[in-house]
Design a protein around this motif. Structure first.
Motif, PDB file in Angstrom:
ATOM      1  N   LEU A 109     -26.894 -34.613 -23.912  1.00 19.41           N
ATOM      2  CA  LEU A 109     -26.871 -33.495 -22.512  1.00 19.41           C
ATOM      3  C   LEU A 109     -27.573 -34.104 -21.413  1.00 19.41           C
ATOM      4  CD1 LEU A 109     -27.795 -30.319 -24.470  1.00 19.41           C
ATOM      5  CD2 LEU A 109     -25.563 -31.169 -24.076  1.00 19.41           C
ATOM      6  N   ALA A 110     -28.499 -35.332 -21.632  1.00 22.68           N
ATOM      7  CA  ALA A 110     -29.007 -35.778 -20.499  1.00 22.68           C
ATOM      8  C   ALA A 110     -28.140 -35.901 -19.292  1.00 22.68           C
ATOM      9  CB  ALA A 110     -29.803 -37.083 -20.853  1.00 22.68           C
ATOM     10  N   PRO A 111     -27.113 -36.551 -19.138  1.00 23.08           N
ATOM     11  CA  PRO A 111     -26.443 -36.928 -18.059  1.00 23.08           C
ATOM     12  C   PRO A 111     -25.997 -35.355 -17.368  1.00 23.08           C
ATOM     13  CG  PRO A 111     -25.568 -38.188 -19.698  1.00 23.08           C
ATOM     14  CD  PRO A 111     -26.491 -37.153 -20.496  1.00 23.08           C
ATOM     15  N   ALA A 112     -25.584 -34.598 -18.040  1.00 25.01           N
ATOM     16  CA  ALA A 112     -25.360 -33.123 -17.366  1.00 25.01           C
ATOM     17  C   ALA A 112     -26.705 -32.504 -16.796  1.00 25.01           C
ATOM     18  CB  ALA A 112     -24.581 -32.268 -18.443  1.00 25.01           C
ATOM     19  N   LEU A 113     -27.557 -32.561 -17.521  1.00 28.08           N
ATOM     20  CA  LEU A 113     -29.006 -32.016 -17.198  1.00 28.08           C
ATOM     21  C   LEU A 113     -29.394 -32.526 -15.841  1.00 28.08           C
ATOM     22  CD1 LEU A 113     -30.906 -31.420 -20.652  1.00 28.08           C
ATOM     23  CD2 LEU A 113     -29.325 -29.962 -19.336  1.00 28.08           C
ATOM     24  N   ARG A 114     -29.316 -33.884 -15.533  1.00 28.51           N
ATOM     25  CA  ARG A 114     -29.844 -34.743 -14.545  1.00 28.51           C
ATOM     26  C   ARG A 114     -29.055 -33.959 -13.377  1.00 28.51           C
ATOM     27  NH1 ARG A 114     -30.712 -39.325 -18.046  1.00 28.51           N
ATOM     28  NH2 ARG A 114     -28.723 -39.939 -17.737  1.00 28.51           N
ATOM     29  N   VAL A 115     -27.744 -33.737 -13.576  1.00 29.93           N
ATOM     30  CA  VAL A 115     -26.731 -33.042 -12.364  1.00 29.93           C
ATOM     31  C   VAL A 115     -26.970 -31.918 -12.094  1.00 29.93           C
ATOM     32  CG1 VAL A 115     -24.436 -32.644 -11.847  1.00 29.93           C
ATOM     33  CG2 VAL A 115     -25.150 -34.519 -13.052  1.00 29.93           C
ATOM     34  N   LEU A 116     -27.713 -31.023 -13.010  1.00 32.54           N
ATOM     35  CA  LEU A 116     -27.672 -29.541 -12.758  1.00 32.54           C
ATOM     36  C   LEU A 116     -29.202 -29.204 -12.413  1.00 32.54           C
ATOM     37  CD1 LEU A 116     -26.056 -28.248 -16.116  1.00 32.54           C
ATOM     38  CD2 LEU A 116     -25.149 -28.289 -13.894  1.00 32.54           C
ATOM     39  N   TYR A 117     -30.122 -30.067 -12.644  1.00 34.87           N
ATOM     40  CA  TYR A 117     -31.538 -29.874 -12.433  1.00 34.87           C
ATOM     41  C   TYR A 117     -32.212 -31.006 -11.867  1.00 34.87           C
ATOM     42  CZ  TYR A 117     -30.731 -25.982 -15.651  1.00 34.87           C
ATOM     43  OH  TYR A 117     -30.214 -24.889 -16.517  1.00 34.87           O
ATOM     44  N   ARG A 118     -33.380 -30.516 -11.117  1.00 33.84           N
ATOM     45  CA  ARG A 118     -34.228 -31.465 -10.351  1.00 33.84           C
ATOM     46  C   ARG A 118     -35.762 -31.036 -10.629  1.00 33.84           C
ATOM     47  NH1 ARG A 118     -29.974 -33.727 -10.027  1.00 33.84           N
ATOM     48  NH2 ARG A 118     -28.790 -34.553  -8.355  1.00 33.84           N
ATOM     49  N   GLY A 119     -36.500 -32.079 -10.520  1.00 34.90           N
ATOM     50  CA  GLY A 119     -37.894 -32.020 -10.778  1.00 34.90           C
ATOM     51  C   GLY A 119     -38.296 -31.153 -12.008  1.00 34.90           C
ATOM     52  N   GLU A 120     -39.197 -30.091 -11.613  1.00 31.12           N
ATOM     53  CA  GLU A 120     -39.909 -29.626 -12.713  1.00 31.12           C
ATOM     54  C   GLU A 120     -38.717 -28.661 -13.780  1.00 31.12           C
ATOM     55  OE1 GLU A 120     -42.803 -29.262 -14.010  1.00 31.12           O
ATOM     56  OE2 GLU A 120     -43.656 -30.658 -12.559  1.00 31.12           O
ATOM     57  N   ALA A 121     -37.640 -28.287 -12.921  1.00 30.55           N
ATOM     58  CA  ALA A 121     -36.719 -27.524 -13.733  1.00 30.55           C
ATOM     59  C   ALA A 121     -35.969 -28.510 -14.668  1.00 30.55           C
ATOM     60  CB  ALA A 121     -35.733 -27.047 -12.882  1.00 30.55           C
ATOM     61  N   LEU A 122     -35.782 -29.727 -14.173  1.00 26.96           N
ATOM     62  CA  LEU A 122     -35.342 -30.892 -15.237  1.00 26.96           C
ATOM     63  C   LEU A 122     -36.418 -31.007 -16.377  1.00 26.96           C
ATOM     64  CD1 LEU A 122     -33.022 -32.833 -15.942  1.00 26.96           C
ATOM     65  CD2 LEU A 122     -34.253 -34.515 -14.589  1.00 26.96           C
ATOM     66  N   THR A 123     -37.336 -31.212 -16.189  1.00 30.93           N
ATOM     67  CA  THR A 123     -38.515 -31.306 -17.338  1.00 30.93           C
ATOM     68  C   THR A 123     -38.423 -30.068 -18.288  1.00 30.93           C
ATOM     69  OG1 THR A 123     -39.990 -32.565 -15.795  1.00 30.93           O
ATOM     70  CG2 THR A 123     -40.942 -31.750 -17.831  1.00 30.93           C
ATOM     71  N   ARG A 124     -38.323 -28.985 -17.818  1.00 29.25           N
ATOM     72  CA  ARG A 124     -38.222 -27.857 -18.744  1.00 29.25           C
ATOM     73  C   ARG A 124     -36.923 -27.787 -19.452  1.00 29.25           C
ATOM     74  NH1 ARG A 124     -40.468 -25.305 -13.903  1.00 29.25           N
ATOM     75  NH2 ARG A 124     -38.338 -24.558 -13.450  1.00 29.25           N
ATOM     76  N   ALA A 125     -35.969 -28.252 -18.872  1.00 26.34           N
ATOM     77  CA  ALA A 125     -34.687 -28.376 -19.454  1.00 26.34           C
ATOM     78  C   ALA A 125     -34.918 -29.353 -20.703  1.00 26.34           C
ATOM     79  CB  ALA A 125     -33.462 -28.603 -18.505  1.00 26.34           C
ATOM     80  N   TYR A 126     -35.395 -30.347 -20.328  1.00 21.97           N
ATOM     81  CA  TYR A 126     -35.496 -31.560 -21.446  1.00 21.97           C
ATOM     82  C   TYR A 126     -36.323 -31.018 -22.514  1.00 21.97           C
ATOM     83  CZ  TYR A 126     -33.562 -35.372 -18.640  1.00 21.97           C
ATOM     84  OH  TYR A 126     -33.202 -36.200 -17.789  1.00 21.97           O
ATOM     85  N   GLN A 127     -37.358 -30.352 -22.181  1.00 21.95           N
ATOM     86  CA  GLN A 127     -38.267 -29.611 -23.226  1.00 21.95           C
ATOM     87  C   GLN A 127     -37.511 -28.352 -24.003  1.00 21.95           C
ATOM     88  OE1 GLN A 127     -41.553 -28.395 -21.053  1.00 21.95           O
ATOM     89  NE2 GLN A 127     -42.618 -30.204 -21.090  1.00 21.95           N
ATOM     90  N   ARG A 128     -36.476 -27.827 -23.351  1.00 17.75           N
ATOM     91  CA  ARG A 128     -35.855 -26.735 -23.982  1.00 17.75           C
ATOM     92  C   ARG A 128     -34.849 -27.089 -25.148  1.00 17.75           C
ATOM     93  NH1 ARG A 128     -34.767 -24.570 -19.455  1.00 17.75           N
ATOM     94  NH2 ARG A 128     -32.753 -25.739 -19.172  1.00 17.75           N
TER      95      ARG A 128
END
Length: 249
Positions: free
Chosen positions: A35-54
């Motif tokens: 999912l990482a390629p999509a998450l990097r498109v959808l989120y930035r910064g802290e939101a991306l970190t939280r998405a990774y942790q999720r």
């Protein structure tokens, strides 16, 4: 809206779901990698970190049935990134709720249904002396699983959680039962063919081959009781060899 190139990267990465396991969270690292390629498109910064942790939470399902789940997860993440979710469907809860049923469907359909059926068809063809029997096995086994991978990912992303209704219409548990019944039929035909060929090579009256009929009926009954098809194949082969050797002697 995720681009086709991002979806293509996610699809290619889906083959590496099981490249990394851990005892505590099972396939979680594979899910995050996919999912990482999509998450990097959808989120930035802290939101991306939280998405990774999720997506580092516990996840374990059948590898072929993971694509529909991940496709629907992408749709939920996209809604979340645009603040369009109404809060009724949480990404983590959705994954944890659906992974076990999809694991059961995948095990029954692919491992218990498609794989033994493809193997029996390929063995039957191999006994005819055809060198392309392994190709038949690969095509029969991989065609359904690739359709699930591609269609599940694209359909899950396109329709969101409504894709569960589409998958339900395929009745995969019922198809698994039909495949098992087809395997028993091919196994019975294979037994009859082996008896016929061996009796001919041993110059024994072929009418003795009728003795294989109770064996085929017994195998069919065992198959209906859920006994492994591999065990049935080994059992039938051993009985046939003993029968033919006793007749030849």
């Amino acid at each position: 809206m995720l681009s086709r190139s991002v979806l293509a990267r996610i699809f290619m990465r889906s083959f590496l779901l099981q490249a990394s396991w851990n005892f505590e969270r099972m396939q979680s690292l594979g899910v995050l990698y996919i999912l990482a390629p999509a998450l990097r498109v959808l989120y930035r910064g802290e939101a991306l970190t939280r998405a990774y942790q999720r997506h580092l939470s516990y996840f374990n399902t059948h590898p072929y049935m993971a694509s529909p789940i991940l496709g629907m997860t992408l749709a939920l993440e996209e809604e979340r990134s645009r603040n369009e979710t109404d809060g009724t469907v949480d990404v983590e809860e959705f994954k944890s709720m659906i992974m076990a049923p999809y694991a059961a469907m995948g095990d029954a359909f692919f491992w218990g249904g498609i794989r033994p059926f493809a193997a029996c068809v390929a063995i039957f063809i191999a006994l005819q002396g055809a060198l392309w029997a392994p190709v038949v096995f690969l095509v029969l086994f991989n065609l359904p699983h690739l359709c699930i991978r591609i269609g599940g990912l694209v359909g899950g992303y396109k329709h969101g959680i409504r894709a569960t209704q589409v998958i339900q219409k395929f009745h995969l548990p019922d198809l698994a039962i039909r495949c098992k019944e087809g395997t028993i039929l091919f196994l019975g035909g294979l037994c009859a063919y082996l008896v016929f060929q061996c009796l001919r090579s041993e110059e024994v009256w072929r009418g003795w081959g009728l003795m294989a009929i109770p064996l085929v009926i017994l195998l069919g009954w065992f198959g209906r009781k859920g006994i492994s098809n591999l065990i049935l194949i080994l059992l039938s082969s051993g009985i046939l060899l003993l029968l033919i050797r006793s007749l030849a002697d």
